[in-house]
Motif scaffolding. Structure first.
Motif, PDB file in Angstrom:
ATOM      1  N   HIS A  65      15.069   5.412  -2.844  1.00 46.43           N
ATOM      2  CA  HIS A  65      14.489   5.748  -4.148  1.00 46.43           C
ATOM      3  C   HIS A  65      13.763   7.055  -3.830  1.00 46.43           C
ATOM      4  O   HIS A  65      12.550   7.053  -3.548  1.00 46.43           O
ATOM      5  CB  HIS A  65      13.516   4.675  -4.613  1.00 46.43           C
ATOM      6  CG  HIS A  65      14.097   3.273  -4.553  1.00 46.43           C
ATOM      7  ND1 HIS A  65      14.948   2.797  -5.505  1.00 46.43           N
ATOM      8  CD2 HIS A  65      13.956   2.279  -3.638  1.00 46.43           C
ATOM      9  CE1 HIS A  65      15.306   1.548  -5.191  1.00 46.43           C
ATOM     10  NE2 HIS A  65      14.707   1.213  -4.053  1.00 46.43           N
ATOM     11  N   MET A  68      10.274   8.382  -4.680  1.00 44.32           N
ATOM     12  CA  MET A  68       9.112   7.606  -4.217  1.00 44.32           C
ATOM     13  C   MET A  68       8.412   8.236  -3.009  1.00 44.32           C
ATOM     14  O   MET A  68       7.416   7.678  -2.522  1.00 44.32           O
ATOM     15  CB  MET A  68       9.513   6.156  -3.902  1.00 44.32           C
ATOM     16  CG  MET A  68       9.893   5.379  -5.143  1.00 44.32           C
ATOM     17  SD  MET A  68      10.218   3.633  -4.824  1.00 44.32           S
ATOM     18  CE  MET A  68       8.568   2.938  -4.931  1.00 44.32           C
ATOM     19  N   ILE A  88       3.220  -0.568  -7.812  1.00 38.78           N
ATOM     20  CA  ILE A  88       4.250   0.469  -7.947  1.00 38.78           C
ATOM     21  C   ILE A  88       4.670   0.672  -9.409  1.00 38.78           C
ATOM     22  O   ILE A  88       4.686   1.810  -9.905  1.00 38.78           O
ATOM     23  CB  ILE A  88       5.472   0.162  -7.048  1.00 38.78           C
ATOM     24  CG1 ILE A  88       5.061   0.180  -5.573  1.00 38.78           C
ATOM     25  CG2 ILE A  88       6.616   1.125  -7.315  1.00 38.78           C
ATOM     26  CD1 ILE A  88       4.576   1.526  -5.026  1.00 38.78           C
ATOM     27  N   TRP A  89       5.000  -0.398 -10.124  1.00 43.32           N
ATOM     28  CA  TRP A  89       5.438  -0.214 -11.514  1.00 43.32           C
ATOM     29  C   TRP A  89       4.362   0.432 -12.386  1.00 43.32           C
ATOM     30  O   TRP A  89       4.663   1.358 -13.149  1.00 43.32           O
ATOM     31  CB  TRP A  89       5.954  -1.536 -12.112  1.00 43.32           C
ATOM     32  CG  TRP A  89       7.362  -1.854 -11.657  1.00 43.32           C
ATOM     33  CD1 TRP A  89       8.237  -0.992 -11.039  1.00 43.32           C
ATOM     34  CD2 TRP A  89       8.050  -3.096 -11.771  1.00 43.32           C
ATOM     35  NE1 TRP A  89       9.418  -1.634 -10.766  1.00 43.32           N
ATOM     36  CE2 TRP A  89       9.344  -2.927 -11.196  1.00 43.32           C
ATOM     37  CE3 TRP A  89       7.726  -4.344 -12.294  1.00 43.32           C
ATOM     38  CZ2 TRP A  89      10.287  -3.944 -11.146  1.00 43.32           C
ATOM     39  CZ3 TRP A  89       8.670  -5.366 -12.244  1.00 43.32           C
ATOM     40  CH2 TRP A  89       9.936  -5.171 -11.673  1.00 43.32           C
ATOM     41  N   GLU A  92       4.478   3.999 -11.455  1.00 45.19           N
ATOM     42  CA  GLU A  92       5.716   4.642 -11.920  1.00 45.19           C
ATOM     43  C   GLU A  92       5.708   4.891 -13.420  1.00 45.19           C
ATOM     44  O   GLU A  92       6.386   5.800 -13.907  1.00 45.19           O
ATOM     45  CB  GLU A  92       6.933   3.789 -11.533  1.00 45.19           C
ATOM     46  CG  GLU A  92       7.270   3.893 -10.049  1.00 45.19           C
ATOM     47  CD  GLU A  92       8.454   3.033  -9.625  1.00 45.19           C
ATOM     48  OE1 GLU A  92       9.034   3.333  -8.577  1.00 45.19           O
ATOM     49  OE2 GLU A  92       8.775   2.040 -10.337  1.00 45.19           O
ATOM     50  N   PHE A 124      14.565   6.818 -11.451  1.00 41.41           N
ATOM     51  CA  PHE A 124      14.419   7.220 -12.849  1.00 41.41           C
ATOM     52  C   PHE A 124      14.489   8.757 -12.937  1.00 41.41           C
ATOM     53  O   PHE A 124      14.413   9.428 -11.915  1.00 41.41           O
ATOM     54  CB  PHE A 124      13.074   6.726 -13.387  1.00 41.41           C
ATOM     55  CG  PHE A 124      12.793   5.282 -13.043  1.00 41.41           C
ATOM     56  CD1 PHE A 124      13.698   4.286 -13.387  1.00 41.41           C
ATOM     57  CD2 PHE A 124      11.647   4.920 -12.338  1.00 41.41           C
ATOM     58  CE1 PHE A 124      13.455   2.955 -13.050  1.00 41.41           C
ATOM     59  CE2 PHE A 124      11.399   3.594 -12.002  1.00 41.41           C
ATOM     60  CZ  PHE A 124      12.299   2.614 -12.357  1.00 41.41           C
ATOM     61  N   HIS A 184      18.923  -3.082 -11.490  1.00 36.60           N
ATOM     62  CA  HIS A 184      17.918  -3.179 -10.429  1.00 36.60           C
ATOM     63  C   HIS A 184      18.112  -4.385  -9.500  1.00 36.60           C
ATOM     64  O   HIS A 184      18.204  -4.224  -8.291  1.00 36.60           O
ATOM     65  CB  HIS A 184      16.520  -3.184 -11.063  1.00 36.60           C
ATOM     66  CG  HIS A 184      15.407  -3.326 -10.086  1.00 36.60           C
ATOM     67  ND1 HIS A 184      14.715  -4.508  -9.916  1.00 36.60           N
ATOM     68  CD2 HIS A 184      14.866  -2.466  -9.206  1.00 36.60           C
ATOM     69  CE1 HIS A 184      13.794  -4.328  -8.984  1.00 36.60           C
ATOM     70  NE2 HIS A 184      13.858  -3.101  -8.541  1.00 36.60           N
ATOM     71  N   GLU A 214      16.636 -10.009  -1.799  1.00 34.46           N
ATOM     72  CA  GLU A 214      15.702  -9.319  -0.892  1.00 34.46           C
ATOM     73  C   GLU A 214      14.613 -10.267  -0.384  1.00 34.46           C
ATOM     74  O   GLU A 214      14.179 -10.158   0.753  1.00 34.46           O
ATOM     75  CB  GLU A 214      15.083  -8.123  -1.638  1.00 34.46           C
ATOM     76  CG  GLU A 214      14.131  -7.291  -0.812  1.00 34.46           C
ATOM     77  CD  GLU A 214      13.650  -6.046  -1.543  1.00 34.46           C
ATOM     78  OE1 GLU A 214      14.057  -5.838  -2.700  1.00 34.46           O
ATOM     79  OE2 GLU A 214      12.849  -5.293  -0.960  1.00 34.46           O
ATOM     80  N   ASP A 299      15.352   2.481   2.134  1.00 36.87           N
ATOM     81  CA  ASP A 299      14.583   2.117   0.951  1.00 36.87           C
ATOM     82  C   ASP A 299      13.626   3.273   0.636  1.00 36.87           C
ATOM     83  O   ASP A 299      13.693   4.327   1.281  1.00 36.87           O
ATOM     84  CB  ASP A 299      13.821   0.801   1.163  1.00 36.87           C
ATOM     85  CG  ASP A 299      13.744  -0.038  -0.121  1.00 36.87           C
ATOM     86  OD1 ASP A 299      14.056   0.486  -1.205  1.00 36.87           O
ATOM     87  OD2 ASP A 299      13.366  -1.219  -0.037  1.00 36.87           O
TER      88      ASP A 299
END
Ligand SMILES: C[C@H]1O[C@@H](n2cnc3c(O)ncnc32)[C@H](O)[C@@H]1O
Ligand SMILES: [Zn+2]
Length: 434
Positions: A65, A68, A88-89, A92, A124, A184, A214, A299
């Motif tokens: 990503h 990031m 994180i969200w 973001e 994104f 996702h 995961e 990642d």
């Protein structure tokens, strides 16, 4: 006359049909390798002396990503659900297109400097990522990260965005960019949505990049919701195929491994991220023993916290040894294959080997370093002793992106400064929302 000749290097071909050459030559013309040999009469515009160095295929990072990088070192030492949902969200949510542009440039700079020639990215503002890749000279398989969260209207909008990105970017930058669908994960996208993605991807002849099993939390959520794990659910809807790149795949049963292998799914192993988020240990040796295509990924920088493939290789090898209690598990040569040949296979690239007619996606690793001497076995040193800063030259599609530690395709200091500035402003917006 050729474009580039690399001479005097140890050529680690990674080609099963061509052994390594101790003192060899690689000839490059029109973005392709035209010869791999001991000597040549050929002349070239650029001659690179690789004395004391290893010439090898560049790395393919199959799960990133990139944007990031702006979250490097932000929200460390947390479990995945807490990390993602509570830190994180929300951060973001404050991202802008120019943040992703700056973060991705920083990522590309780091990847070029550490020997990566291609990456598979899910994020994104992917148009910004496309622009950066186009300018940087790297290769990438890009996907807009679609998070539906059981909201049918949101799902429609996400799929529309994913498709629009594919229509615009697939095949761009002289074919260096390919575009994929990026649902996702099975615990953030409904079964119905994933069925639609599968249908659309088949119709558009596009590949799919997705996180799968995961964490144990995902496994439990899937069992509660569907009475089966993510792999079984995805298998039930005929989601899998050789066009699927499944990241992580940690919590697999033997039956799940058979399903992934039988469907020729590409599995991106991300050991550093899995260790940092304490997600678990993927059954890599069992997957490889079954003949599955297992490749390597870092990642994003919030769960790693870098994009270096040397560190990823060493971690992968050590982790399998301790997991299986077998020091012979995942030897150096095999982990090198994961980082080159298998990654190229996953992204359908004619790269991953130093071989005639393959893409000229080549790196030169400087072995004239204290920590790399003496030298008995090249794969061993590359996996267990070398690091990102030992890469001296990176060539992609026959273009020299970094020459003897000097980055040519971007202004290194400007990219670092702009990345730092973007992160600072982003974090003040995030803090203001708290
Ligand atoms: C594209 C979205 O994916 C998020 N993300 C980053 N790393 C992970 C991970 O290890 N598992 C699941 N999701 C991840 C990223 O922050 C974006 O929101
Ligand atoms: Zn991820």
């Amino acid at each position: 006359m050729a474009d580039i000749i690399i001479k005097n290097g140890y050529i680690l071909t990674m080609d099963p049909s061509l052994e390594s050459i101790k003192n060899g030559v690689v000839v490059i013309e029109d973005g392709r390798i035209t010869d791999v040999c001991e000597n040549t009469e050929e002349t070239a515009d650029t001659v690179i002396d690789a004395q004391g160095s290893v010439v090898m295929p560049g790395f393919v990072n199959t799960h990133t990503h990139a944007g990031m990088t702006l979250f490097r070192g932000y929200a460390d030492d947390l479990a995945l659900s807490d990390w993602l949902e509570n830190h994180i969200w929300p951060a973001e949510a404050e991202l802008t297109a120019s943040d992703v542009y700056a973060g991705t440039r920083l990522a590309c700079l780091e990847m070029i400097k550490s020997g990566t020639i291609a990456f598979a990215d899910m994020y994104f503002f992917m148009e910004e990522v496309g622009k950066v890749v186009e300018d940087s000279g790297l290769r990438a398989a890009l996907s807009y990260g679609m998070i539906e969260l059981w909201d049918e209207e949101k799902g429609k909008a996400e799929l529309k965005k994913g498709k629009a990105f594919i229509n615009e970017w697939d095949g761009k930058a002289d074919g260096r960019i390919s575009a994929m669908y990026g649902p996702h994960a099975p615990n953030t996208c409904s079964k119905e949505f994933l069925m639609k993605v599968r249908e659309q991807a088949t119709e558009d002849n596009a590949k799919i990049h997705i996180h799968v099993l995961e964490t144990e939390a995902e496994l439990n959520q899937m069992k509660d919701q569907y009475g089966m794990c993510s792999v079984n659910m995805l298998d039930e809807i005929d989601f899998f195929g050789p066009d699927v790149l499944a990241a992580h795949c940690v919590w697999l049963s033997d039956g799940d491994m058979d399903i992934l292998r039988n469907n020729n799914v590409n599995i991106s192993h991300n050991p550093v991220s899995n260790m940092k988020l304490a997600s678990g240990i993927a059954p890599v040796t069992k997957l490889l023993d079954r003949g599955a295509n297992v490749c390597l990924g870092t990642d994003g920088c919030a769960s790693n916290n870098n994009l270096g493939m040397f560190e990823e290789m060493k971690t992968a090898a050590l982790l399998q040894k301790v997991e299986t209690m077998d020091p012979m598990a995942l030897p150096a040569r095999q982990v090198l294959e994961m980082a080159t040949v298998n990654g190229a296979k996953a992204l359908d690239l004619n790269s991953g080997m130093i071989r005639k007619d393959y893409n000229a996606d080549v790196i030169i690793v400087d072995m004239n370093k204290a920590h790399l001497n003496p030298l008995y076995d090249v794969p061993s040193h590359l996996v267990y002793s070398a690091g990102s800063s030992d890469v001296r030259t990176t060539i992609v599609n026959g273009r020299v992106l970094m020459d003897d530690y000097r980055v040519l395709c971007m202004d290194e200091q400007k990219v670092i400064d702009e990345g730092r500035d973007a992160a600072e402003k982003l974090m003040s917006r995030v803090d203001a929302k708290k």
